[in-house]
Design a protein around this motif. Sequence first.
Motif, short mmCIF file in Angstrom:
data_model
loop_
_atom_site.label_atom_id
_atom_site.label_comp_id
_atom_site.label_asym_id
_atom_site.label_seq_id
_atom_site.Cartn_x
_atom_site.Cartn_y
_atom_site.Cartn_z
N ILE A 102 0.82 -1.22 0.00
CA ILE A 102 0.00 0.00 0.00
C ILE A 102 0.85 1.27 0.00
N GLN A 103 0.60 2.10 -0.98
CA GLN A 103 1.33 3.37 -1.09
C GLN A 103 0.59 4.45 -0.29
N LYS A 104 -0.74 4.43 -0.34
CA LYS A 104 -1.52 5.37 0.47
C LYS A 104 -2.95 4.83 0.63
N VAL A 105 -3.66 5.37 1.62
CA VAL A 105 -5.02 4.91 1.90
C VAL A 105 -5.94 6.12 1.98
N GLU A 106 -7.11 5.99 1.36
CA GLU A 106 -8.08 7.07 1.38
C GLU A 106 -9.29 6.61 2.21
N ILE A 128 -12.95 2.58 2.19
CA ILE A 128 -11.49 2.71 2.31
C ILE A 128 -10.89 2.27 0.98
N LYS A 177 1.49 0.35 -4.46
CA LYS A 177 2.79 0.98 -4.75
C LYS A 177 3.16 0.86 -6.22
N LYS A 178 3.39 -0.31 -6.71
CA LYS A 178 4.00 -0.44 -8.05
C LYS A 178 3.07 0.04 -9.14
N THR A 179 1.82 -0.41 -9.10
CA THR A 179 0.95 -0.17 -10.25
C THR A 179 0.12 1.12 -10.13
N GLY A 180 0.00 1.62 -8.90
CA GLY A 180 -0.88 2.78 -8.71
C GLY A 180 -2.34 2.37 -8.78
#
Lengths: 73, 73
Positions: free
Chosen positions: A24-28, A41, A46-49
């Motif tokens: 996980i790059q970020k969480v909304e 949520i 990360k890699k693919t966006g």
Amino acid sequence: LTSLGVELHCRCIMTESKPIGRHIQKVELIPANSHCEETEIIATLKKTGQEVCLDPEAPWVKKVIKKILSNRS
Amino acid sequence: LTSLGVELHCRCIMTESKPIGRHIQKVELIPANSHCEETEIIATLKKTGQEVCLDPEAPWVKKVIKKILSNRS
């Protein structure tokens, strides 16, 4: 149709069941609102966006969020 | 410069000190990464769509996130 980026419906249809915390790059976090009765949520990977919906009730999701907030990610 | 939406630096310079929980449309949690050593929390405000940085350590911020996750927002 979105105005000011406000979604006029729920964005999540299904949620990811496998614990994918380390990807996980970020969480909304989207609180329930007039257009969608449930908190949603959405994690960006990360890699693919790629965006993936997570289940707010799932223990591993709660653990991931706790870890991010305690800056031990 | 962003590639795949990955920020190459911290996005927050200062954080909002006033409790603005009821104005929040959604919250973005960004774990510390190679480009930014600190967890960052960015809230989008309801009416304006404005983005505001929140302090992960502030008690009111932790309360807002807990409330969103428990679907009592």
